[in-house]
Enzyme design. Sequence first.
Site, PDB file in Angstrom:
ATOM      1  N   TYR A  27      40.106  40.866  59.605  1.00 32.87           N
ATOM      2  CA  TYR A  27      39.285  42.021  59.238  1.00 32.87           C
ATOM      3  C   TYR A  27      37.828  41.619  59.056  1.00 32.87           C
ATOM      4  CZ  TYR A  27      43.492  44.743  58.219  1.00 32.87           C
ATOM      5  OH  TYR A  27      44.671  45.416  58.304  1.00 32.87           O
ATOM      6  N   LYS A  41      52.371  33.598  26.360  1.00 32.54           N
ATOM      7  CA  LYS A  41      51.914  34.981  26.567  1.00 32.54           C
ATOM      8  C   LYS A  41      51.845  35.284  28.061  1.00 32.54           C
ATOM      9  CE  LYS A  41      47.108  33.482  26.234  1.00 32.54           C
ATOM     10  NZ  LYS A  41      45.987  33.276  25.305  1.00 32.54           N
ATOM     11  N   ARG A  64      35.601  37.466  19.050  1.00 32.77           N
ATOM     12  CA  ARG A  64      36.656  38.286  19.631  1.00 32.77           C
ATOM     13  C   ARG A  64      37.472  38.718  18.418  1.00 32.77           C
ATOM     14  NH1 ARG A  64      39.997  35.655  24.528  1.00 32.77           N
ATOM     15  NH2 ARG A  64      41.028  34.746  22.735  1.00 32.77           N
ATOM     16  N   MET A 115      46.461  41.801  53.236  1.00 33.06           N
ATOM     17  CA  MET A 115      47.479  42.144  52.240  1.00 33.06           C
ATOM     18  C   MET A 115      48.704  41.241  52.326  1.00 33.06           C
ATOM     19  SD  MET A 115      49.487  45.740  51.600  1.00 33.06           S
ATOM     20  CE  MET A 115      48.050  46.739  51.225  1.00 33.06           C
TER      21      MET A 115
HETATM   22  C1  LIG Z   1      45.846  31.936  25.074  1.00 31.95           C
HETATM   23  C2  LIG Z   1      45.602  31.330  23.769  1.00 31.95           C
HETATM   24  C3  LIG Z   1      45.789  29.960  23.574  1.00 31.95           C
HETATM   25  C4  LIG Z   1      46.135  29.016  24.703  1.00 31.95           C
HETATM   26  O1  LIG Z   1      44.969  28.742  25.443  1.00 31.95           O
HETATM   27  P1  LIG Z   1      44.977  27.751  26.695  1.00 31.95           P
HETATM   28  O2  LIG Z   1      43.547  27.710  27.119  1.00 31.95           O
HETATM   29  O3  LIG Z   1      45.839  28.384  27.733  1.00 31.95           O
HETATM   30  O4  LIG Z   1      45.500  26.458  26.216  1.00 31.95           O
HETATM   31  C5  LIG Z   1      45.637  29.459  22.301  1.00 31.95           C
HETATM   32  N1  LIG Z   1      45.293  30.265  21.265  1.00 31.95           N
HETATM   33  C6  LIG Z   1      45.086  31.585  21.419  1.00 31.95           C
HETATM   34  C7  LIG Z   1      44.697  32.410  20.257  1.00 31.95           C
HETATM   35  C8  LIG Z   1      45.222  32.160  22.673  1.00 31.95           C
HETATM   36  O5  LIG Z   1      45.017  33.465  22.821  1.00 31.95           O
END
Ligand SMILES: *Cc1c(COP(=O)(O)O)cnc(C)c1O
Length: 369
Positions: free
Chosen positions: A256, A35, A130, A304
């Site tokens: 800065y 992802k 969640r 930046m």
């Molecule tokens: C992102 C995600 C993972 C992977 O998690 P990591 O901590 O990067 O290994 C696994 N399962 C779900 C549902 C996720 O959203």
Amino acid sequence: MPRPIQAFIHPAALQHNLARLRQAAPDARMWAVVKANAYGHGIERVYDSLRAADGFALLDLDEAQRIRDLGWRGPVLLLEGAFEPRDLELCSRLDLWHTVHCEAQIDWLSRHKTQLPHRVFLKMNSGMNRLGFAPDRFRTAWTRLNALPQVDEISLMTHFSDADGERGIDHQLAVFGRVTADLPGERSLGNSAAVLRHAATAGVVSDWIRPGIALYGSSPDDPHHSMADWQLQPSMSLRSRIIGIQHLQPGDTVGYGSQFRASQAMRLGVVACGYADGYPRLCPNGSPVLVQGQRTRLVGRVSMDMVTVDLTDLPNAELGSEVTLWGRASTGEVLPIDEPARAAGTIGYELMCALAPRVPVSVSDGVTP
Ligand SMILES: *Cc1c(COP(=O)(O)O)cnc(C)c1O
């Protein structure tokens, strides 16, 4: 000449990390979680190295399309499932497996016209609050899904909130185990932290593990364990060069807000990397960097396009010297991404994902750039 900053994606490190996770869960199949454009690495850049996985898990439909365009015919899982009914058409067309985490997604499926029934992963909210069905609704959801002609096999999944921390996973495992005890189907539970820390706990290393961050060589439970403790290798390196040198007298300030004041004579290197490249502005004075493979520290505020680093103890560093912001220096030394992340009060995940589009990326193992 282009600005000297560059990111490198290291195929051998990705392959090593994948093998390391296989070793932690030898009997499980593995979703390589890609992802967020493979945690900022670029799906196309990691694909060849990660195709030794059993499937790819992600959540953006465009990214699923890209995995298919690369020629992947194996399983692809949408971790958040459909966002609207017509997403199911793409699932049918691309043969995507998808998570079902709420009633609306079951309604959409029940009205979906498809030749081939879909493989679904029914998600339980076992305590993270969640996505997912509450434990007392889970079996009803399963029964509803199981009755749909649009549905093929149903797998069961949940996600841990504290696999990396003190609280651990036992409370969620207990809920999941109790509710699903007599339901058929494959199970998918563990992310990177669960697989690396809790593989010995019964049930964690289920039919399908779902590692993300460990594939990319960041420790899922930094600072309890480092990347090296887990025998992982960095798959992304951010390197640049020194483009200016300053000599400070005691009392001189840097950058800065005059955030740093020299208490002695100092030599300072100006590096072509700033927050517009994805280096966190929150990295304070003292954050670690490598210059010519040697550790030194940031001084003054990140701006930046530039950061400033202490060269006082690095007399050989000069204009053009290599600076490694995270990952592997061309000479082989490693600065785990977790270190600047921790200095900025965040985690390696965020730094990888935030690598800015303006940074040129090359895919290369070579320790010499
Ligand atoms: C992102 C995600 C993972 C992977 O998690 P990591 O901590 O990067 O290994 C696994 N399962 C779900 C549902 C996720 O959203």
